[in-house]
Write an enzyme that holds these catalytic residues in place. Sequence first.
Site, mmCIF file in Angstrom:
data_model
loop_
_atom_site.group_PDB
_atom_site.id
_atom_site.type_symbol
_atom_site.label_atom_id
_atom_site.label_comp_id
_atom_site.label_asym_id
_atom_site.label_seq_id
_atom_site.Cartn_x
_atom_site.Cartn_y
_atom_site.Cartn_z
ATOM 1 N N LYS A 96 24.413 79.246 -30.216
ATOM 2 C CA LYS A 96 24.820 79.043 -31.670
ATOM 3 C C LYS A 96 25.849 78.163 -32.085
ATOM 4 C CE LYS A 96 23.215 83.767 -33.314
ATOM 5 N NZ LYS A 96 23.092 84.492 -32.111
ATOM 6 N N GLU A 118 26.830 85.687 -43.680
ATOM 7 C CA GLU A 118 26.946 87.055 -43.093
ATOM 8 C C GLU A 118 26.977 86.965 -41.554
ATOM 9 O OE1 GLU A 118 24.230 85.471 -44.199
ATOM 10 O OE2 GLU A 118 22.991 85.950 -42.167
ATOM 11 N N SER A 385 19.925 81.779 -23.403
ATOM 12 C CA SER A 385 20.535 81.492 -24.517
ATOM 13 C C SER A 385 21.953 81.933 -24.870
ATOM 14 C CB SER A 385 19.723 81.987 -25.738
ATOM 15 O OG SER A 385 19.705 83.348 -25.430
HETATM 16 C C1 LIG Z 1 21.828 85.194 -31.728
HETATM 17 C C2 LIG Z 1 21.300 85.169 -30.570
HETATM 18 C C3 LIG Z 1 19.946 84.788 -30.202
HETATM 19 C C4 LIG Z 1 18.898 85.113 -31.596
HETATM 20 O O1 LIG Z 1 18.820 84.013 -32.384
HETATM 21 P P1 LIG Z 1 17.645 82.998 -32.151
HETATM 22 O O2 LIG Z 1 17.976 82.350 -33.715
HETATM 23 O O3 LIG Z 1 16.458 83.894 -32.163
HETATM 24 O O4 LIG Z 1 18.044 82.027 -31.073
HETATM 25 C C5 LIG Z 1 19.340 84.778 -28.957
HETATM 26 N N1 LIG Z 1 20.314 84.682 -28.055
HETATM 27 C C6 LIG Z 1 21.554 84.883 -28.359
HETATM 28 C C7 LIG Z 1 22.497 84.784 -27.092
HETATM 29 C C8 LIG Z 1 22.205 85.185 -29.538
HETATM 30 O O5 LIG Z 1 23.490 85.124 -29.715
#
Ligand SMILES: *Cc1c(COP(=O)(O)O)cnc(C)c1O
Length: 401
Positions: A96, A118, A385
Amino acid sequence: MTEKKNFAQMPDERGYFGDYGGQVVPPFLKEVMDQINTAYEEIRKTDDFQNELAMLYADYVGRPSPIYYARRLSEKLGGAQIYLKREDLNHTGAHKINHCLGEALLAKYMGKTKVLAETGAGQHGVALATACALVDIPCEIYMGQVDIEKEAPNVTKMKILGCNIVPVTQGAATLKEAVDSAFEAYLQDPENMFYAIGSVVGPHPFPKMVRDFQSVVGTEARAQFMERLNKLPDHVAACVGGGSNAIGIFSAFLDDDVNLVGVEPAGEGLDKPGRHAATLTLGKPGVLHGMETYVISDEDGEAGQVQSVASGLDYPGIGPQHSYLKDIGRVDYQNATDVECLEAFMTLSRTEGIIPALESSHAVAWAMRVAPTLAKDQHILVNLSGRGDKDVDYVAERLGL
Ligand SMILES: *Cc1c(COP(=O)(O)O)cnc(C)c1O
């Protein structure tokens, strides 16, 4: 793929990816969105903006994040070789920060005086508060009172980072009410404020901008894979909530002969309405948050109830580019249940010493399901992610550790 698409030129100037996207907003707001688009297209081309963002990605976030060969996990599964794109190693622990820095910097360059947004579980809030502290622009985060009580560590982090938290007590006092309140506040003064959307969703130009900021993940991963293995991965998998980490890594491979897999949260099961968030698997084209896209809705046509063990995937819509990629068949959208996700969380922790975010664990779960069915010379690249520090207490309680 029979027909060659020019993915790089998407969306069109009205913000459409095929039938999806656009600006389903009142005329005055469309005007503001158009201003943001014009400013973005100008600013992104300047050396100042590009150099500053590149410097922050390198020295602040720690980019490029490595790709890591998960040897023990691959050997345990006995099939395809699994590689991880380590977005979990980024400053603040997830992908993010890539788009939050881009958005905060853009707001600053546009002369905005405040950034607002938000947050649900607080992940977007913390990443944005971090970026705003660094870029030196005031930040206001709307959060449901119920979530404030549930997510105390993230609330404390946001306070320490100097952001103003606005508790929302209406209705169920969770994410949906927080979105409504933040949006209402934004409408008071859209000229001077910047609403930083947390994924590739919302009205044009946000699905495009957030994708552009996240595309660094795919660009790096593709080059790293080529350099290491002298070939491309056969499969690239990512979890899909709004879809930003997925489109970030997919964007570099859209024109390649690579199987792209988006993994949606099947929650407690696809047969349990309201207890999953598999938007592309079970939703239908509709309108949500200013865009045309697949939506899970209830009988009244309102956004339906959704649930996932991973709060970051808990969204009844999806980025419009994903809706398009589903319809043309370029990306295969699969899903994983809460139970499979928890199993993947524990397995990756114990075979590789990497505690993944519950969101990312969905993509790991898919890889664990298919790797044993694939030949040993096949390669799967999973976008990891984020890291799971935020999830350890929940998992320990749920699994009775
Ligand atoms: C917020 C988040 C997501 C989901 O958001 P996407 O926009 O679908 O990528 C996925 N993985 C992590 C670690 C997150 O914090």
